[in-house]
Write a protein that holds these residues in place. Structure first.
Motif, PDB file in Angstrom:
ATOM      1  N   LEU A   1       0.759  -1.305  -0.025  1.00  0.00           N
ATOM      2  CA  LEU A   1       0.174   0.067  -0.106  1.00  0.00           C
ATOM      3  C   LEU A   1       0.957   1.125   0.017  1.00  0.00           C
ATOM      4  CD1 LEU A   1      -2.880  -1.204   2.303  1.00  0.00           C
ATOM      5  CD2 LEU A   1      -2.810  -1.024   0.016  1.00  0.00           C
ATOM      6  N   ILE A   2       2.036   1.068   0.650  1.00  0.00           N
ATOM      7  CA  ILE A   2       2.977   2.251   0.480  1.00  0.00           C
ATOM      8  C   ILE A   2       3.347   2.588  -0.915  1.00  0.00           C
ATOM      9  CG2 ILE A   2       5.335   3.116   1.238  1.00  0.00           C
ATOM     10  CD1 ILE A   2       4.627   1.741   4.052  1.00  0.00           C
ATOM     11  N   ASP A   3       4.122   1.447  -1.546  1.00  0.00           N
ATOM     12  CA  ASP A   3       4.405   1.661  -2.839  1.00  0.00           C
ATOM     13  C   ASP A   3       3.135   2.065  -3.627  1.00  0.00           C
ATOM     14  OD1 ASP A   3       6.597   0.425  -2.352  1.00  0.00           O
ATOM     15  OD2 ASP A   3       6.263  -1.649  -3.066  1.00  0.00           O
ATOM     16  N   PHE A   4       1.926   1.641  -3.447  1.00  0.00           N
ATOM     17  CA  PHE A   4       0.895   2.463  -4.463  1.00  0.00           C
ATOM     18  C   PHE A   4       0.489   3.775  -3.908  1.00  0.00           C
ATOM     19  CE2 PHE A   4      -3.892   3.093  -4.198  1.00  0.00           C
ATOM     20  CZ  PHE A   4      -3.949   3.170  -5.616  1.00  0.00           C
ATOM     21  N   ALA A   5       0.459   4.150  -2.854  1.00  0.00           N
ATOM     22  CA  ALA A   5       0.450   5.524  -2.333  1.00  0.00           C
ATOM     23  C   ALA A   5       1.506   6.577  -2.871  1.00  0.00           C
ATOM     24  CB  ALA A   5       0.378   5.546  -0.619  1.00  0.00           C
ATOM     25  N   LEU A   6       2.514   6.073  -2.893  1.00  0.00           N
ATOM     26  CA  LEU A   6       3.921   7.039  -3.380  1.00  0.00           C
ATOM     27  C   LEU A   6       4.161   6.911  -4.753  1.00  0.00           C
ATOM     28  CD1 LEU A   6       6.369   6.416  -0.342  1.00  0.00           C
ATOM     29  CD2 LEU A   6       4.815   8.231  -0.828  1.00  0.00           C
ATOM     30  N   SER A   7       3.199   6.329  -5.505  1.00  0.00           N
ATOM     31  CA  SER A   7       3.255   6.239  -7.003  1.00  0.00           C
ATOM     32  C   SER A   7       2.909   7.852  -7.545  1.00  0.00           C
ATOM     33  CB  SER A   7       2.504   5.299  -7.591  1.00  0.00           C
ATOM     34  OG  SER A   7       1.185   5.224  -7.622  1.00  0.00           O
ATOM     35  N   GLY A   8       3.135   7.914  -8.823  1.00  0.00           N
ATOM     36  CA  GLY A   8       2.623   9.256  -9.400  1.00  0.00           C
ATOM     37  C   GLY A   8       3.109  10.557  -8.745  1.00  0.00           C
ATOM     38  N   GLY A   9       4.353  10.398  -8.350  1.00  0.00           N
ATOM     39  CA  GLY A   9       4.997  11.595  -7.883  1.00  0.00           C
ATOM     40  C   GLY A   9       4.970  11.782  -6.269  1.00  0.00           C
ATOM     41  N   ARG A  10       4.109  11.155  -5.763  1.00  0.00           N
ATOM     42  CA  ARG A  10       3.816  11.470  -4.502  1.00  0.00           C
ATOM     43  C   ARG A  10       5.343  11.020  -3.446  1.00  0.00           C
ATOM     44  NH1 ARG A  10      -0.754  14.407  -3.151  1.00  0.00           N
ATOM     45  NH2 ARG A  10      -2.324  13.596  -4.532  1.00  0.00           N
ATOM     46  N   THR A  11       5.479  12.112  -2.486  1.00  0.00           N
ATOM     47  CA  THR A  11       6.812  11.911  -1.704  1.00  0.00           C
ATOM     48  C   THR A  11       6.642  11.536  -0.452  1.00  0.00           C
ATOM     49  OG1 THR A  11       7.041  14.253  -1.658  1.00  0.00           O
ATOM     50  CG2 THR A  11       8.126  13.080  -3.328  1.00  0.00           C
ATOM     51  N   ARG A  12       5.292  12.010   0.135  1.00  0.00           N
ATOM     52  CA  ARG A  12       5.249  11.882   1.655  1.00  0.00           C
ATOM     53  C   ARG A  12       4.016  11.382   2.055  1.00  0.00           C
ATOM     54  NH1 ARG A  12       6.071  16.313   6.451  1.00  0.00           N
ATOM     55  NH2 ARG A  12       4.179  17.361   5.232  1.00  0.00           N
ATOM     56  N   ILE A  13       3.672  10.481   3.047  1.00  0.00           N
ATOM     57  CA  ILE A  13       2.328   9.906   3.368  1.00  0.00           C
ATOM     58  C   ILE A  13       2.048  10.399   4.710  1.00  0.00           C
ATOM     59  CG2 ILE A  13       0.996   7.905   3.914  1.00  0.00           C
ATOM     60  CD1 ILE A  13       2.853   6.290   2.174  1.00  0.00           C
ATOM     61  N   VAL A  14       1.022  10.783   4.791  1.00  0.00           N
ATOM     62  CA  VAL A  14       0.478  11.160   6.148  1.00  0.00           C
ATOM     63  C   VAL A  14      -0.495  10.400   6.632  1.00  0.00           C
ATOM     64  CG1 VAL A  14      -1.069  13.014   5.437  1.00  0.00           C
ATOM     65  CG2 VAL A  14      -0.406  13.268   7.666  1.00  0.00           C
TER      66      VAL A  14
END
Length: 187
Positions: free
Chosen positions: A125-138
């Protein structure tokens, strides 16, 4: 079933498939999950199937918030939601940076807990969330949800402050005020 939004095989764990929630198809399944006592932090206890369908239909209508049904080896195992923090109440509690993405995770009930399952799933899920240019998860789990906070820490998140997420009271949605613990994971 259509092509998955995300498909990832992890050796020793299985194949994880991520699809948008289909409110009509998935409401009964999600309703069963979110109405268990263990789901109290998800905030949907006491809802009907129709109310669950309406919540996910509303979510599906937004361009900033998204709901996903997660399967491992074909079995539904979680609800994963992503959102743009700028368009969410969490933006009132921290300085949103370009590239931030917010997440919510709800693990499905299981009759036989599996050691390492949560961490293995969260890796995908982290890999998925950080796709498309995202750099930080909150993440912003309920401050009293020690299991969720522990999972985030074990997965590499850094804990931020405890905050109070303000109430949202709109015609189409009501979300009560919530004490939350911010957590961040930077690529």
């Amino acid at each position: 079933m259509t092509e998955p939004l995300h498909l990832q095989t992890v050796e020793g764990f299985g194949t994880v498939r991520i699809d948008p929630v289909d409110p009509d198809r998935d409401a009964a399944l999600i309703h069963g999950w979110v109405n268990e006592e263990r789901a109290r932090f998800w905030g949907m206890g006491g809802t009907t199937v129709d109310q669950v369908r309406d919540v996910y239909a509303h979510l599906d209508s937004l361009t900033t918030h998204h709901g996903f049904l997660v399967r491992r080896d074909g079995e539904p195992v979680a609800i994963f939601q992503t959102y743009d923090p700028e368009a969410d109440r969490v933006s009132e509690c921290y300085d949103v940076l370009p590239g931030d993405i917010g997440v919510h995770l709800f693990l499905a009930p299981t009759a036989a807990p599996e050691r390492g399952f949560s961490t293995g799933l969260l890796t995908v899920l982290i890999d998925f969330a950080l796709s498309g240019g995202r750099t930080r998860i909150v993440g912003e789990p309920d401050a009293a949800n020690e299991k969720a906070i522990g999972l985030l820490v074990r997965s590499g998140f850094e804990l931020g402050p405890e905050v109070v997420l303000p109430e949202v009271d709109l015609p189409e949605v009501f979300i009560p005020e919530k004490k939350a613990r911010l957590a961040f994971l930077t690529r």
